[in-house]
Scaffold this motif. Sequence first.
Motif, mmCIF file in Angstrom:
data_model
loop_
_atom_site.group_PDB
_atom_site.id
_atom_site.type_symbol
_atom_site.label_atom_id
_atom_site.label_comp_id
_atom_site.label_asym_id
_atom_site.label_seq_id
_atom_site.Cartn_x
_atom_site.Cartn_y
_atom_site.Cartn_z
ATOM 1 N N GLU A 177 0.800 -1.098 -0.222
ATOM 2 C CA GLU A 177 -0.202 0.015 -0.085
ATOM 3 C C GLU A 177 1.395 0.888 0.498
ATOM 4 O OE1 GLU A 177 -3.229 2.345 2.929
ATOM 5 O OE2 GLU A 177 -2.929 -0.016 2.732
ATOM 6 N N CYS A 181 0.984 3.481 -2.496
ATOM 7 C CA CYS A 181 0.097 4.446 -2.962
ATOM 8 C C CYS A 181 0.561 5.619 -2.345
ATOM 9 C CB CYS A 181 -1.479 3.865 -2.379
ATOM 10 S SG CYS A 181 -2.233 3.196 -2.855
ATOM 11 N N GLU A 182 1.520 5.944 -1.544
ATOM 12 C CA GLU A 182 2.197 7.239 -0.727
ATOM 13 C C GLU A 182 3.128 7.610 -1.960
ATOM 14 O OE1 GLU A 182 3.454 9.795 0.490
ATOM 15 O OE2 GLU A 182 5.272 8.612 0.574
ATOM 16 N N PHE A 199 1.729 10.111 5.594
ATOM 17 C CA PHE A 199 0.565 9.112 5.137
ATOM 18 C C PHE A 199 -0.203 8.382 5.567
ATOM 19 C CE2 PHE A 199 -0.925 5.394 2.874
ATOM 20 C CZ PHE A 199 -1.179 6.025 1.410
ATOM 21 N N GLU A 202 -2.742 10.605 7.880
ATOM 22 C CA GLU A 202 -3.637 11.464 6.474
ATOM 23 C C GLU A 202 -4.354 10.290 6.231
ATOM 24 O OE1 GLU A 202 -3.663 14.384 6.649
ATOM 25 O OE2 GLU A 202 -1.670 14.924 8.504
ATOM 26 N N ASN A 203 -4.153 9.628 5.638
ATOM 27 C CA ASN A 203 -5.100 8.182 5.106
ATOM 28 C C ASN A 203 -6.095 7.936 5.894
ATOM 29 O OD1 ASN A 203 -5.417 7.334 2.494
ATOM 30 N ND2 ASN A 203 -4.542 5.133 3.470
ATOM 31 N N CYS A 221 -2.217 2.093 -7.677
ATOM 32 C CA CYS A 221 -2.657 2.660 -6.172
ATOM 33 C C CYS A 221 -3.679 1.947 -6.251
ATOM 34 C CB CYS A 221 -2.638 3.969 -5.472
ATOM 35 S SG CYS A 221 -3.197 3.619 -3.721
ATOM 36 N N ALA A 223 -7.289 1.999 -4.994
ATOM 37 C CA ALA A 223 -7.861 2.541 -3.322
ATOM 38 C C ALA A 223 -8.867 1.520 -2.859
ATOM 39 C CB ALA A 223 -8.566 3.397 -4.647
ATOM 40 N N MET A 226 -6.637 0.359 0.030
ATOM 41 C CA MET A 226 -6.040 1.428 0.392
ATOM 42 C C MET A 226 -7.156 2.497 2.006
ATOM 43 S SD MET A 226 -4.355 4.843 -0.136
ATOM 44 C CE MET A 226 -6.169 6.051 -1.305
ATOM 45 N N ASN A 227 -8.638 2.239 1.461
ATOM 46 C CA ASN A 227 -9.514 2.741 2.239
ATOM 47 C C ASN A 227 -10.115 2.278 3.164
ATOM 48 O OD1 ASN A 227 -9.310 4.661 1.465
ATOM 49 N ND2 ASN A 227 -10.580 5.187 -0.736
#
Length: 357
Positions: A177, A181-182, A199, A202-203, A221, A223, A226-227
Amino acid sequence: MDTGKFFLVVLSLALVVGVAKSIEFSAKDLETDESLWDLYERWRSHHTVSRDLSEKQTRFNVFKSNVRHIHKVNKMDKPYKLQLNKFGDMTNHEFRNSYGSKVKHYRSLHGSRSKTEFMHENTDNLPPSVDWRKKGAVTPVKNQGQCGSCWAFSTIAGVEGINKIKTNKLVSLSEQELVDCEPDNNGCNGGYMENAYEFIKENGGITAETLYPYKAKDNKCDALKMNAPVVVIDGHENVPENDEDALMKAVANQPVSVAIDAGGSDFQFYKEGVFTGDCGTELDHGVAVVGYGTTLDGTKYWTVKNSWGPEWGEQGYIRMQRGIDAEEGICGIAMEASYPVKSTGDNPVKTPHKDEL
């Protein structure tokens, strides 16, 4: 991008997932070119290293030099030993280039590290030894493969550790990740841990390794994955620079990310013992300090988790001398240390299943 010291780690052909164990050799193997060639062929077969005919002779000459260096060092009265590992026919120049970085260049571009609070400043009565592995706060050694993502592995080791300390649950988290994604680091082309910690903050957290598994390459990435965070942190703090006492205070409380100069020949072939070898401060590798201690003969050391697979060093770890005269510590270990902050045991309520994404 936040100001800070950025180190770029470029990894090429040196690290391969699932590195095989090193092979043993004796002085008899070094007696003639014929016996050395036999050893080279045995080494290539053992590590499944293929070389074309035009390259084999050149690589053999490099191999001979490395084997002789390993043998010479191992005959010395040093507190550490070397081994003939996967990097056996790489020159040290190639090894350094594979892990090399332009740290000073990035320092000049981005300025000095940002100063933060140091919550462990008043820690006293430190235990004589700490091993976060024994406290269940360290996941098994991982392998970054052909990807300069050591910064991600160092970061994740810190987050996995503080999460275990705060929640009593050890969860293997996703380096991929961070690689994908960073935005303030460069994935397989390197990065530094402070950006990665911010990151994650903040994520809203970082997801599990099982959900976003490691691929050892840059990908787009994802998403959705990541979410779906499973562990959150409040941010990070930097350990005061060039201060091994401060680093010791931090490590007494949690695993800590550090940057080191990992480019020396002895580091390349490290097997076991307390590393006291020659190295500079050209920081080019991110690792995690997961403990400290003292040997029976009084040698102080840091316990360092690497990301080159469990067959390198002491099952993937290296013990590095602690408390040397140079303020930056051996291989610059005290120059760029940082750790994640997590004030509570709260994490996202639900751990999503793969089928839900």
